[in-house]
Design a protein around this motif. Structure first.
Motif, PDB file in Angstrom:
ATOM      1  N   VAL A  44      -0.092  16.264  -5.551  1.00  0.00           N
ATOM      2  CA  VAL A  44      -1.183  15.455  -5.129  1.00  0.00           C
ATOM      3  C   VAL A  44      -1.364  15.247  -3.769  1.00  0.00           C
ATOM      4  CG1 VAL A  44      -1.902  13.083  -5.229  1.00  0.00           C
ATOM      5  CG2 VAL A  44      -0.602  13.840  -6.946  1.00  0.00           C
TER       6      VAL A  44
ATOM      7  N   ILE B 235      -7.652   4.932  -2.122  1.00  0.00           N
ATOM      8  CA  ILE B 235      -6.533   4.019  -1.598  1.00  0.00           C
ATOM      9  C   ILE B 235      -7.017   2.574  -1.159  1.00  0.00           C
ATOM     10  CG2 ILE B 235      -4.529   4.069  -0.139  1.00  0.00           C
ATOM     11  CD1 ILE B 235      -4.582   6.990   0.265  1.00  0.00           C
TER      12      ILE B 235
ATOM     13  N   VAL C 264       1.994   9.317  -6.111  1.00  0.00           N
ATOM     14  CA  VAL C 264       2.259  10.772  -5.777  1.00  0.00           C
ATOM     15  C   VAL C 264       3.402  11.206  -6.613  1.00  0.00           C
ATOM     16  CG1 VAL C 264       3.167  12.387  -4.040  1.00  0.00           C
ATOM     17  CG2 VAL C 264       1.307  10.515  -3.450  1.00  0.00           C
ATOM     18  N   MET C 265       4.711  10.355  -6.375  1.00  0.00           N
ATOM     19  CA  MET C 265       5.864  10.932  -6.965  1.00  0.00           C
ATOM     20  C   MET C 265       5.714  10.937  -8.570  1.00  0.00           C
ATOM     21  SD  MET C 265       8.746   9.243  -4.527  1.00  0.00           S
ATOM     22  CE  MET C 265      10.010   9.941  -5.360  1.00  0.00           C
TER      23      MET C 265
ATOM     24  N   VAL D  28      -2.605  13.521  -0.231  1.00  0.00           N
ATOM     25  CA  VAL D  28      -2.741  12.097   0.395  1.00  0.00           C
ATOM     26  C   VAL D  28      -3.974  12.427   1.535  1.00  0.00           C
ATOM     27  CG1 VAL D  28      -1.766  10.240   1.390  1.00  0.00           C
ATOM     28  CG2 VAL D  28      -0.580  11.626  -0.413  1.00  0.00           C
TER      29      VAL D  28
ATOM     30  N   VAL E 234       4.068   8.834   4.383  1.00  0.00           N
ATOM     31  CA  VAL E 234       3.964   7.713   3.377  1.00  0.00           C
ATOM     32  C   VAL E 234       5.345   7.874   2.335  1.00  0.00           C
ATOM     33  CG1 VAL E 234       2.318   8.642   1.402  1.00  0.00           C
ATOM     34  CG2 VAL E 234       2.452   6.319   2.005  1.00  0.00           C
ATOM     35  N   LEU E 235       5.431   9.030   2.158  1.00  0.00           N
ATOM     36  CA  LEU E 235       6.611   9.100   1.127  1.00  0.00           C
ATOM     37  C   LEU E 235       7.960   8.778   1.353  1.00  0.00           C
ATOM     38  CD1 LEU E 235       6.130  12.230  -1.197  1.00  0.00           C
ATOM     39  CD2 LEU E 235       6.067   9.895  -1.775  1.00  0.00           C
TER      40      LEU E 235
ATOM     41  N   GLU F  50      15.557   0.166 -10.818  1.00  0.00           N
ATOM     42  CA  GLU F  50      15.830  -0.299  -9.392  1.00  0.00           C
ATOM     43  C   GLU F  50      15.061  -1.695  -8.934  1.00  0.00           C
ATOM     44  OE1 GLU F  50      16.195   4.523  -8.377  1.00  0.00           O
ATOM     45  OE2 GLU F  50      14.418   3.382  -7.607  1.00  0.00           O
TER      46      GLU F  50
ATOM     47  N   ARG G 196      12.677   3.695 -12.251  1.00  0.00           N
ATOM     48  CA  ARG G 196      11.920   2.634 -11.156  1.00  0.00           C
ATOM     49  C   ARG G 196      12.093   1.449 -11.432  1.00  0.00           C
ATOM     50  NH1 ARG G 196       9.373   4.724  -5.925  1.00  0.00           N
ATOM     51  NH2 ARG G 196      11.020   6.039  -6.081  1.00  0.00           N
TER      52      ARG G 196
ATOM     53  N   VAL H 297       0.989   4.132  -3.040  1.00  0.00           N
ATOM     54  CA  VAL H 297       0.944   5.614  -2.804  1.00  0.00           C
ATOM     55  C   VAL H 297       1.960   6.493  -2.956  1.00  0.00           C
ATOM     56  CG1 VAL H 297       0.151   7.489  -1.138  1.00  0.00           C
ATOM     57  CG2 VAL H 297      -0.969   5.012  -1.106  1.00  0.00           C
ATOM     58  N   ALA H 298       3.156   6.156  -2.562  1.00  0.00           N
ATOM     59  CA  ALA H 298       4.285   6.706  -2.738  1.00  0.00           C
ATOM     60  C   ALA H 298       4.771   6.899  -4.451  1.00  0.00           C
ATOM     61  CB  ALA H 298       5.397   6.160  -2.142  1.00  0.00           C
ATOM     62  N   ASN H 299       4.599   5.852  -5.050  1.00  0.00           N
ATOM     63  CA  ASN H 299       4.797   5.746  -6.570  1.00  0.00           C
ATOM     64  C   ASN H 299       3.839   6.592  -7.318  1.00  0.00           C
ATOM     65  OD1 ASN H 299       6.718   4.065  -6.241  1.00  0.00           O
ATOM     66  ND2 ASN H 299       5.736   2.196  -7.182  1.00  0.00           N
TER      67      ASN H 299
ATOM     68  N   ARG I 233       0.763  -1.318  -0.007  1.00  0.00           N
ATOM     69  CA  ARG I 233      -0.038   0.056   0.016  1.00  0.00           C
ATOM     70  C   ARG I 233       0.887   1.355   0.082  1.00  0.00           C
ATOM     71  NH1 ARG I 233      -3.545   3.063   4.371  1.00  0.00           N
ATOM     72  NH2 ARG I 233      -1.855   3.242   5.630  1.00  0.00           N
ATOM     73  N   GLU I 234       1.831   1.350   0.726  1.00  0.00           N
ATOM     74  CA  GLU I 234       2.526   2.626   1.043  1.00  0.00           C
ATOM     75  C   GLU I 234       3.434   2.882  -0.219  1.00  0.00           C
ATOM     76  OE1 GLU I 234       4.684   1.397   4.533  1.00  0.00           O
ATOM     77  OE2 GLU I 234       2.871   1.792   5.723  1.00  0.00           O
ATOM     78  N   ILE I 235       4.003   1.538  -0.931  1.00  0.00           N
ATOM     79  CA  ILE I 235       4.662   1.734  -1.987  1.00  0.00           C
ATOM     80  C   ILE I 235       3.920   2.308  -3.289  1.00  0.00           C
ATOM     81  CG2 ILE I 235       5.979   0.677  -3.730  1.00  0.00           C
ATOM     82  CD1 ILE I 235       7.539  -0.848  -1.528  1.00  0.00           C
TER      83      ILE I 235
ATOM     84  N   GLY J  53       0.110  13.052   5.943  1.00  0.00           N
ATOM     85  CA  GLY J  53      -0.045  11.642   5.277  1.00  0.00           C
ATOM     86  C   GLY J  53       0.906  11.384   4.179  1.00  0.00           C
ATOM     87  N   LYS J  54       0.870  12.421   3.668  1.00  0.00           N
ATOM     88  CA  LYS J  54       1.945  12.503   2.346  1.00  0.00           C
ATOM     89  C   LYS J  54       3.253  12.426   2.799  1.00  0.00           C
ATOM     90  CE  LYS J  54       2.777  15.152  -2.002  1.00  0.00           C
ATOM     91  NZ  LYS J  54       2.242  16.345  -2.499  1.00  0.00           N
TER      92      LYS J  54
ATOM     93  N   LYS K  25      -3.976  17.665   6.660  1.00  0.00           N
ATOM     94  CA  LYS K  25      -3.859  17.804   5.302  1.00  0.00           C
ATOM     95  C   LYS K  25      -2.522  17.176   4.595  1.00  0.00           C
ATOM     96  CE  LYS K  25      -7.568  20.898   4.142  1.00  0.00           C
ATOM     97  NZ  LYS K  25      -7.947  22.017   3.598  1.00  0.00           N
TER      98      LYS K  25
ATOM     99  N   SER L  44       7.907   5.093   2.509  1.00  0.00           N
ATOM    100  CA  SER L  44       8.003   4.051   1.419  1.00  0.00           C
ATOM    101  C   SER L  44       9.382   3.972   0.702  1.00  0.00           C
ATOM    102  CB  SER L  44       6.999   4.363   0.533  1.00  0.00           C
ATOM    103  OG  SER L  44       7.195   3.818  -0.759  1.00  0.00           O
ATOM    104  N   GLU L  45       9.917   5.314   0.467  1.00  0.00           N
ATOM    105  CA  GLU L  45      10.998   5.629  -0.266  1.00  0.00           C
ATOM    106  C   GLU L  45      12.320   5.291   0.681  1.00  0.00           C
ATOM    107  OE1 GLU L  45      11.173   6.328  -3.740  1.00  0.00           O
ATOM    108  OE2 GLU L  45       9.092   5.595  -3.424  1.00  0.00           O
TER     109      GLU L  45
ATOM    110  N   ASN M 259      10.977   1.623   3.428  1.00  0.00           N
ATOM    111  CA  ASN M 259      10.906   0.296   2.761  1.00  0.00           C
ATOM    112  C   ASN M 259      11.722   0.038   1.844  1.00  0.00           C
ATOM    113  OD1 ASN M 259       8.865   0.272   4.694  1.00  0.00           O
ATOM    114  ND2 ASN M 259       7.292   0.648   3.507  1.00  0.00           N
ATOM    115  N   ARG M 260      11.917   0.771   0.791  1.00  0.00           N
ATOM    116  CA  ARG M 260      12.719   0.627  -0.562  1.00  0.00           C
ATOM    117  C   ARG M 260      14.193   0.678  -0.172  1.00  0.00           C
ATOM    118  NH1 ARG M 260      12.276   3.664  -5.156  1.00  0.00           N
ATOM    119  NH2 ARG M 260      12.381   1.736  -6.381  1.00  0.00           N
TER     120      ARG M 260
ATOM    121  N   GLU N 230       3.353  13.757  -9.763  1.00  0.00           N
ATOM    122  CA  GLU N 230       3.870  15.181  -9.621  1.00  0.00           C
ATOM    123  C   GLU N 230       4.800  15.521 -10.576  1.00  0.00           C
ATOM    124  OE1 GLU N 230       4.656  16.079  -5.502  1.00  0.00           O
ATOM    125  OE2 GLU N 230       2.662  15.804  -4.706  1.00  0.00           O
TER     126      GLU N 230
END
Lengths: 399, 348
Positions: free
Chosen positions: A107, A373, A37-38, A109, B75-76, A62, A59, A33-35, A29-31, B71-72, B68, B79-80, B83-84, A41
């Protein structure tokens, strides 16, 4: 299946694998959402997708894919090699977004949804594609077929699928099957394409227009005549055909004679013959109006797609329906005019699936779209299951 | 032009003869201690460097009613950069008592969430961003702490890796500040420096007068910075507007200009503040600044400072004052708190 296990040669039941796929997908899920958004944008208006293509390609690189490149049209792609590699499945989505580079593309979230300019069309699906390598890695599944992940450029509006067409015409080896992935709606299953003509009728005053003659009313009245004549075209219900008059604009104020009026339309039909007939009628209308009013009327059809696709009983369609049903997702079957058309035109058997639920907007002054989501991980699991079952079908054919 | 390394001069060099040396020193520092986030965008390399250094890194996001945008951010970064790529070991939101769903949203995307009041409760609870930053030193585990404001609309992993990079690759740098809107590496020609209104009207003139080397910090008030724990725990923390300014003064005084670095993070989109609010902010910053002048013995015999900021508004046909009580309270260096020394096995 054990770690790094390849898809067995004897058929497996993908439905039985679904709980495992769902569980792995839920961790993404987090990946996802992050994908989204990035990617969302990075500005990528039609014809200027370079930055987004570079990011997408990076991506994939990687994620361990091979041959990650962007081509001169800013298509971006990478390949997950199969164990025998005799067949190739392409998973495709469009990379361009109908937003100007100067627009704020932030974007937002929220806990349950993403909100942003045209996020639904199609940053969503790109984010999912970018997450696929990691999900396959998590699942420790290796397909027998190659898996090609492709961000196609120049799909929207006047882009006329040029990026995807270019990629397919230049590809050394054409994909053997395709899945088009769209941001919304989860549950859609398109297996056939409507034919389509997208274009404009432009009424323009000639340079020698007699402004002084009483009754000369500029470009708007001839355009209204064009519209009323289009309204008299017999549009058949069978084969399914529709004519959408999407936008009209002309003139600048109350008292100035309008020099130009533009009508934008999209004609769709299951029948290539009907499309050709109506296109001919539109040409006749513009010529008649041109001569009647002494103006220049021009028909400009800049996007053409021919109908085609699979039968509802095709194994790809049957398997996708079974997967959706097993996931308690109500399948929505209908023909599409989306980028699947380019694959179908190349004779590549394809289906279209949707990623999540959301709201698309087509109002010019309201470009923010919303995407839920929650259903995203189910949408991703559905895609993986469809890829696996397609891999099996192709392997069976090859054997 | 070849530059020779000048000897360290007093930060308060003001004589005309010293001005040239300061300028030369500033040029040298700008060349060697100013970075661009793209220099650190190879995160695999950063993670490897982090592993070699044996350090841990925590990210702290101080919040007050930020549902507002929080969250962003979470999560960014999660995740980045967790996690990654395992660059961050911890992401924590430290909240001043939000009335909205800030904590719920942050937790739903995987951040550790804390109420500032619940950390070191025996030390009491003060209102202000500096309080959250200070308590983070106790609560968070990292050897490096990255602070990032919660109101950034265009948040991106570069906000963290761009600040951490200089610390990982330059052991002498202790404190890295962010600056924005100046794409140094990708544009040419002469451009004005890039502070906000308070920076250009208040801070840079003050620095130029009293700490001229610090005038080279392009955005001294930016809320994004990364600091080594050994430095952070020895800094006093004004809990209000003055925290960023006083940090720079203290780091500069104790460790010298070379302990400070700055990274260009390109653009930062955030809320714009009204001029009246900037007036209150300036008042708080001045309190912290003037108290530093006294404690650093730059100025002696300072009179007692007021704590009421007066602004004015018209009402019918007369003017009336609007008074704001602004008192820049300070927390002591965390190393002076026994509970902290015990938790981290530190001595003064």
């Amino acid at each position: 299946m054990g770690p790094e296990e390849t898809m067995p040669e004897t058929p497996i039941n993908v439905i039985e694998m679904l709980p495992r796929i769902r569980a792995a997908s839920d961790e993404m899920r987090e990946i996802l959402v992050a994908n989204i958004v990035m990617i969302g944008e990075i500005p990528a208006p039609t014809g200027a997708e370079e930055s987004r293509a570079r990011f997408f390609s990076q991506r994939l690189n990687e994620g361990g894919l091979l041959h990650c490149f962007t081509d001169p049209m800013s298509n971006a792609f990478g390949l997950l090699p199969g164990t025998d590699g005799r067949r190739t499945i392409a998973v495709v989505t469009n990379g361009d977004t109908l937003v100007y580079e100067t627009t704020d593309q932030t974007v937002e979230v929220r806990t349950d949804m993403l909100v942003g300019p045209f996020v639904v069309d199609n940053s969503l699906a790109l984010g999912a594609l970018a997450a696929l390598p990691e999900l396959f890695d998590k699942l420790q599944i290796r397909l027998r077929s190659n898996l090609l992940l492709l961000m196609a450029s120049r799909c929207q509006g006047r882009g006329n699928l040029d990026g995807l067409k270019h990629f397919l015409s230049e590809a050394r080896v054409k994909p053997d099957a395709g899945i088009c992935f769209e941001g919304v709606q989860l549950g859609r299953l398109n297996y056939s394409c409507l034919g389509m003509r997208r274009g404009e009728i432009i009424c323009r005053l000639p340079d020698n227009y007699n402004w002084a003659q009483y009754g000369n009313t500029g470009a708007i009245v001839p355009m209204s005549d064009v519209i009323s004549r289009i309204g008299r075209i017999a549009i058949p219900r069978r084969p399914l055909t529709s004519m959408i008059l999407g936008s009209i604009e002309g003139g600048v104020s109350y008292h100035n004679i309008a020099r130009q009026a533009v009508l934008r339309f999209e004609l769709r039909s299951e029948s290539a013959e009907i499309l050709a007939q109506i296109e001919e009628q539109l040409e006749d209308i513009t010529e008649e109006v041109s001569s009647t009013f002494g103006i220049q009327a021009k028909l400009d059809i800049f996007a053409k797609r021919e109908p085609g696709g699979l039968e509802i009983g095709h194994p790809f369609v049957r398997d996708a329906r079974a997967i959706l049903a097993a996931m308690n997702i109500q399948p929505m079957l209908y023909p599409t005019t989306s980028f699947m058309n380019a694959l179908v035109a190349e004779g590549i058997p394809s289906i279209t699936l949707g990623f999540t639920t959301g709201e698309r907007r087509h109002d010019l002054d309201e470009i923010d779209e919303t995407a839920a989501i929650g259903p995203m991980t189910a949408g991703l699991a559905q895609l993986v299951a469809a890829i696996i079952s397609m891999d099996q079908e192709l392997s069976n054919e090859a054997d | 032009m070849k530059r020779t390394k000048p000897k360290r001069k007093s930060a308060t060099a003001k004589a005309p003869g010293g001005a040239g040396i300061v300028t030369e020193r500033i040029r040298e520092w700008l060349d060697t201690h100013t970075f661009h986030h793209s220099q650190f965008s190879n995160i695999v390399q950063l993670v490897e460097q982090k592993r070699k250094s044996g350090v841990t890194i925590s990210l702290c996001i101080p919040t007050l009613n930020e549902e507002k945008t929080i969250g962003k951010e979470v999560v960014l970064f999660k995740s980045e950069l967790m996690n990654r790529f395992p660059l961050l070991d911890e992401i924590a939101v430290i909240d001043s008592g939000s009335k909205d769903r800030t904590l719920e949203v942050a937790a739903s995307f995987g951040a550790d969430v804390y109420r500032s009041a619940d950390i070191l409760p025996e030390m009491g609870d003060k209102r202000g961003k500096g309080e959250n930053l200070w308590k983070a030193i106790y609560q968070l585990k990292g050897d490096i702490i990255v602070y990032i404001d919660a109101d950034i609309k265009n948040i991106h992993p570069r906000f963290a890796y761009g600040l951490v990079g200089p610390l990982l690759f330059h052991p002498t740098i202790q404190y890295v500040k962010a600056f924005y809107d100046r794409p140094l590496m990708f544009s040419s020609g002469v451009r004005p420096s890039g502070g906000g209104r308070v920076t250009e009207i208040l801070i840079r003139p003050l620095f130029s007068l009293f700490y001229p080397e610090l005038a080279a910090v392009i955005q001294p008030l930016s809320g994004e910075y990364a600091v080594r724990r050994e430095v952070l725990e020895r800094l006093p923390f004004p809990i209000g507007y003055g925290v960023e300014t006083s940090h720079l003064l203290d780091v500069h005084t104790q460790w010298g200009l070379d302990a400070i670095g700055q990274t260009d993070l390109d653009q930062r989109v955030h809320r714009n503040q009204a001029t009246r609010d900037l007036g209150k902010m300036s008042f708080g910053i001045l309190q912290a600044f003037l108290s530093r002048l006294e404690s650093h013995t730059v100025l002696k015999d300072m009179p007692e400072l007021g704590s009421v900021m007066r602004q004015f508004q018209s009402h019918d046909n007369h003017y009336e004052p609007v008074e704001h009580l602004i008192r820049e309270e300070e927390r002591p260096p965390m190393i002076e708190v026994p509970a902290y020394r015990k938790k981290f096995g530190r001595t003064r």
